[in-house]
Design a protein around this motif. Structure first.
Motif, short mmCIF file in Angstrom:
data_model
loop_
_atom_site.label_atom_id
_atom_site.label_comp_id
_atom_site.label_asym_id
_atom_site.label_seq_id
_atom_site.Cartn_x
_atom_site.Cartn_y
_atom_site.Cartn_z
N PHE A 144 3.35 -5.95 -8.34
CA PHE A 144 3.87 -4.60 -8.15
C PHE A 144 5.34 -4.64 -7.74
O PHE A 144 6.16 -3.84 -8.22
CB PHE A 144 3.06 -3.87 -7.07
CG PHE A 144 1.85 -3.13 -7.60
CD1 PHE A 144 2.00 -1.96 -8.33
CD2 PHE A 144 0.57 -3.61 -7.36
CE1 PHE A 144 0.89 -1.28 -8.82
CE2 PHE A 144 -0.55 -2.94 -7.83
CZ PHE A 144 -0.39 -1.77 -8.56
N LYS A 145 5.68 -5.57 -6.86
CA LYS A 145 7.07 -5.69 -6.40
C LYS A 145 7.99 -6.09 -7.55
O LYS A 145 9.06 -5.49 -7.75
CB LYS A 145 7.15 -6.72 -5.27
CG LYS A 145 8.57 -7.02 -4.78
CD LYS A 145 9.23 -5.82 -4.13
CE LYS A 145 10.59 -6.17 -3.57
NZ LYS A 145 11.26 -5.00 -2.97
N GLU A 146 7.58 -7.09 -8.31
CA GLU A 146 8.41 -7.56 -9.42
C GLU A 146 8.55 -6.51 -10.51
O GLU A 146 9.55 -6.47 -11.22
CB GLU A 146 7.82 -8.85 -10.00
CG GLU A 146 7.94 -10.04 -9.04
CD GLU A 146 7.33 -11.30 -9.62
OE1 GLU A 146 6.65 -11.20 -10.68
OE2 GLU A 146 7.52 -12.38 -9.04
N ALA A 147 7.54 -5.67 -10.65
CA ALA A 147 7.59 -4.61 -11.66
C ALA A 147 8.41 -3.41 -11.19
O ALA A 147 8.56 -2.44 -11.94
CB ALA A 147 6.17 -4.16 -12.01
N GLY A 148 8.91 -3.48 -9.97
CA GLY A 148 9.71 -2.38 -9.44
C GLY A 148 8.90 -1.24 -8.88
O GLY A 148 9.42 -0.13 -8.70
N HIS A 149 7.61 -1.50 -8.59
CA HIS A 149 6.73 -0.44 -8.07
C HIS A 149 6.01 -0.95 -6.82
O HIS A 149 4.77 -0.91 -6.74
CB HIS A 149 5.71 -0.01 -9.12
CG HIS A 149 6.32 0.47 -10.40
ND1 HIS A 149 7.00 1.68 -10.50
CD2 HIS A 149 6.39 -0.09 -11.63
CE1 HIS A 149 7.44 1.84 -11.74
NE2 HIS A 149 7.10 0.77 -12.44
N ALA A 150 6.76 -1.44 -5.83
CA ALA A 150 6.15 -2.00 -4.63
C ALA A 150 5.25 -1.00 -3.93
O ALA A 150 4.24 -1.37 -3.32
CB ALA A 150 7.24 -2.48 -3.67
N GLY A 151 5.58 0.28 -4.03
CA GLY A 151 4.76 1.31 -3.39
C GLY A 151 3.41 1.52 -4.06
O GLY A 151 2.55 2.20 -3.50
N GLY A 152 3.21 0.93 -5.23
CA GLY A 152 1.93 1.10 -5.92
C GLY A 152 0.81 0.26 -5.33
O GLY A 152 -0.36 0.61 -5.44
N PHE A 153 1.16 -0.86 -4.68
CA PHE A 153 0.13 -1.75 -4.16
C PHE A 153 -0.72 -1.08 -3.08
O PHE A 153 -1.97 -1.21 -3.12
CB PHE A 153 0.76 -3.04 -3.64
CG PHE A 153 -0.24 -4.00 -3.05
CD1 PHE A 153 -1.18 -4.62 -3.85
CD2 PHE A 153 -0.24 -4.27 -1.69
CE1 PHE A 153 -2.11 -5.50 -3.31
CE2 PHE A 153 -1.17 -5.14 -1.14
CZ PHE A 153 -2.10 -5.76 -1.96
N PRO A 154 -0.14 -0.38 -2.09
CA PRO A 154 -0.98 0.29 -1.10
C PRO A 154 -1.97 1.28 -1.73
O PRO A 154 -3.10 1.42 -1.25
CB PRO A 154 0.02 1.01 -0.20
CG PRO A 154 1.28 0.22 -0.33
CD PRO A 154 1.30 -0.25 -1.75
N TRP A 155 -1.54 1.95 -2.79
CA TRP A 155 -2.46 2.88 -3.46
C TRP A 155 -3.60 2.14 -4.16
O TRP A 155 -4.74 2.65 -4.23
CB TRP A 155 -1.69 3.73 -4.47
CG TRP A 155 -0.79 4.73 -3.81
CD1 TRP A 155 0.57 4.65 -3.67
CD2 TRP A 155 -1.18 5.96 -3.19
NE1 TRP A 155 1.06 5.75 -2.99
CE2 TRP A 155 0.01 6.57 -2.68
CE3 TRP A 155 -2.40 6.60 -2.99
CZ2 TRP A 155 -0.03 7.79 -2.01
CZ3 TRP A 155 -2.44 7.80 -2.32
CH2 TRP A 155 -1.25 8.39 -1.84
N TYR A 156 -3.31 0.96 -4.66
CA TYR A 156 -4.34 0.11 -5.27
C TYR A 156 -5.39 -0.26 -4.22
O TYR A 156 -6.60 -0.19 -4.47
CB TYR A 156 -3.67 -1.13 -5.87
CG TYR A 156 -4.60 -2.24 -6.28
CD1 TYR A 156 -5.44 -2.12 -7.38
CD2 TYR A 156 -4.62 -3.45 -5.59
CE1 TYR A 156 -6.27 -3.15 -7.77
CE2 TYR A 156 -5.44 -4.49 -5.97
CZ TYR A 156 -6.27 -4.34 -7.06
OH TYR A 156 -7.10 -5.38 -7.44
#
Length: 435
Positions: free
Chosen positions: A398-410
């Motif tokens: 998620f971080k490398e894809a530029g969406h670090a904030g997506g991991f908590p939602w996962y």
């Protein structure tokens, strides 16, 4: 009432168990489990030194990076479910103590093999091959340990104490992790970098092999919890639990999915998350992790005792709904200050206790005794491999894809999935164990 009824109902100790042996039963599962997880975590703490000696970047042989990748993935994602199935079958066919003996012998042997692994400079590509074999053996052991020790702990409990006994599964796991961290940190403090690279990294694995022998000695004095009548009957097939109890197997997966992603996120990945996303100091992150793990271990018996009073389902829902609602703001509030990470990690540990303190009891209470260990082992280990073991990789992706904030939602999404399973899960705290 037969001896089978006694154990099935969970209202007495195994037949022939001497008075006051509860401590011995707890120690047999807990010390061995701590030894298992000490060995497992020691590898992760010392991986940087092992890589320099066994997987050198300068190696020209193309098999070396291939074998390094194989070691990481084969152990984490392949051997644990197999270990859960095979060692669970041993526990169901030959008794819980036989499986506990097998798992700790495998872990000790794997740890000794890691300690004796030759360097790439000395033997070439044989070095990573030896290390891969050692980690495969350890993966097999760890995969089987949860099923065997979970079943043994819960079947050893007296009336109204299954939650308390089951909580020691994560107490001992955390203690093993803390000991591994402490030994590794002490060696790094006392030895020069050259000595750590040369021989220092081998010492924790030699200690682990000795630790396993201590656990083996304690386990040999434990009392078998599987009734003799069942051990003398027809042996269950390897896949009987899956074939005869598909609903229960699916329940184990649903119960575990949210719990394992939350556990690995908070106990393994959170320090890295803080370093990557908030520029948190690496040394301070390890200190915070150590403090929060000690806090976490202290919470487990409290959660287990509470579940014996009010039931398993309220604690599971407290975990799942609480984590789903708070994981995004909690991870979003991590800054580069020591206090912020400590508060976030401890808050998550409180929520996580709703799952970890009762998981062993809930899993054991779902299956009948004849296939209990194998019934737990395979679906649990498979779910951990799919969602728990991959948590650091998914977070990094998620971080490398530029969406670090997506991991908590996962993480929140998986916790909500588990919450749905908890809502339909029958309450098992007050009832007898299935015979």
């Amino acid at each position: 009432m037969t001896s089978t009824d006694h154990v099935a109902n969970g209202h007495s100790k195994p037949p022939g168990t001497p008075p006051g042996s509860s401590a011995r039963q707890l120690a047999a599962a807990s010390v061995g489990n701590a030894a298992e997880w000490y060995d497992w975590y020691a590898y992760s703490f010392l991986a940087v030194y092992i890589a320099d000696q066994v997987f050198p970047r300068s190696a020209s042989n193309s098999l070396v990076p291939l074998l390094a990748t194989f070691a990481v993935f084969a152990v984490g994602f392949f051997m644990r479910p197999i270990g859960g199935l095979l060692m669970g079958a041993v526990a169901d066919r030959h008794g819980r103590r036989a499986a506990l003996t097998a798992t700790i012998l495998l872990m000790g042997a794997g740890s000794l093999l890691v300690a004796l692994t030759p360097t790439y400079h000395a033997v070439g590509v044989l070095a990573p091959v030896v290390l891969v074999i050692a980690r495969l053996v350890q993966g097999l052991s760890v995969g089987g340990e949860f099923a065997a020790s979970t079943t043994f702990l819960v079947e050893s409990a007296g009336p109204g104490r299954r939650g308390l006994f089951s909580s020691f599964q994560y107490v001992s796991t955390t203690i093993g992790q803390l000991i591994a961290s402490g030994v590794a940190a002490l060696l790094v403090l006392l030895l020069t970098n050259d000595r750590m690279n040369d021989w220092g990294w081998r010492v924790p694995f030699l200690i682990g092999a000795l630790f396993s022998l201590v656990g083996l000695w304690i386990r040999r004095g434990a009392h078998e919890t599987r009734p003799a009548e069942q051990r003398g009957g027809a042996r269950p097939g390897l896949f009987d639990a899956l074939r005869l109890h598909p609903r229960e197997s699916l329940l184990i997966c649903g119960i575990t999915a949210g719990g394992t992603i939350a556990y690995y996120t908070w106990t393994t990945y959170l320090p890295t998350f803080a370093q990557v996303n908030a520029d948190f100091d690496k040394g301070d992150a390890l200190v915070v992790s150590t403090i929060s793990l000690a806090f976490f271990a202290l919470l487990q018996p409290l959660g287990g005792m509470l579940s014996d009073r009010i039931g398993r389902r309220p604690l599971l829902l407290f975990f799942a709904i609480g984590f789903a609602a708070l994981v995004v703001p909690l991870l979003g509030s991590v800054t580069d200050t020591f206090v912020s990470l400590l508060l976030v990690q401890c808050a998550g540990m409180v929520l996580l206790t709703g799952y970890t303190s009762v998981a062993a009891a809930v899993n054991a209470e779902i299956f009948p005794a004849r296939v209990r260990a194998a019934g737990i082992g395979f679906p649990y280990s498979l779910t951990v491999a799919l969602f728990g073991g991959t948590a650091p990789y998914v977070g990094t992706w998620f971080k490398e894809a530029g969406h670090a904030g997506g991991f908590p939602w996962y993480v929140a999404g998986l916790c909500l999935v588990s919450a749905c399973f908890y809502l339909v899960l029958p309450e098992t705290a007050k009832g007898p164990l299935k015979g």
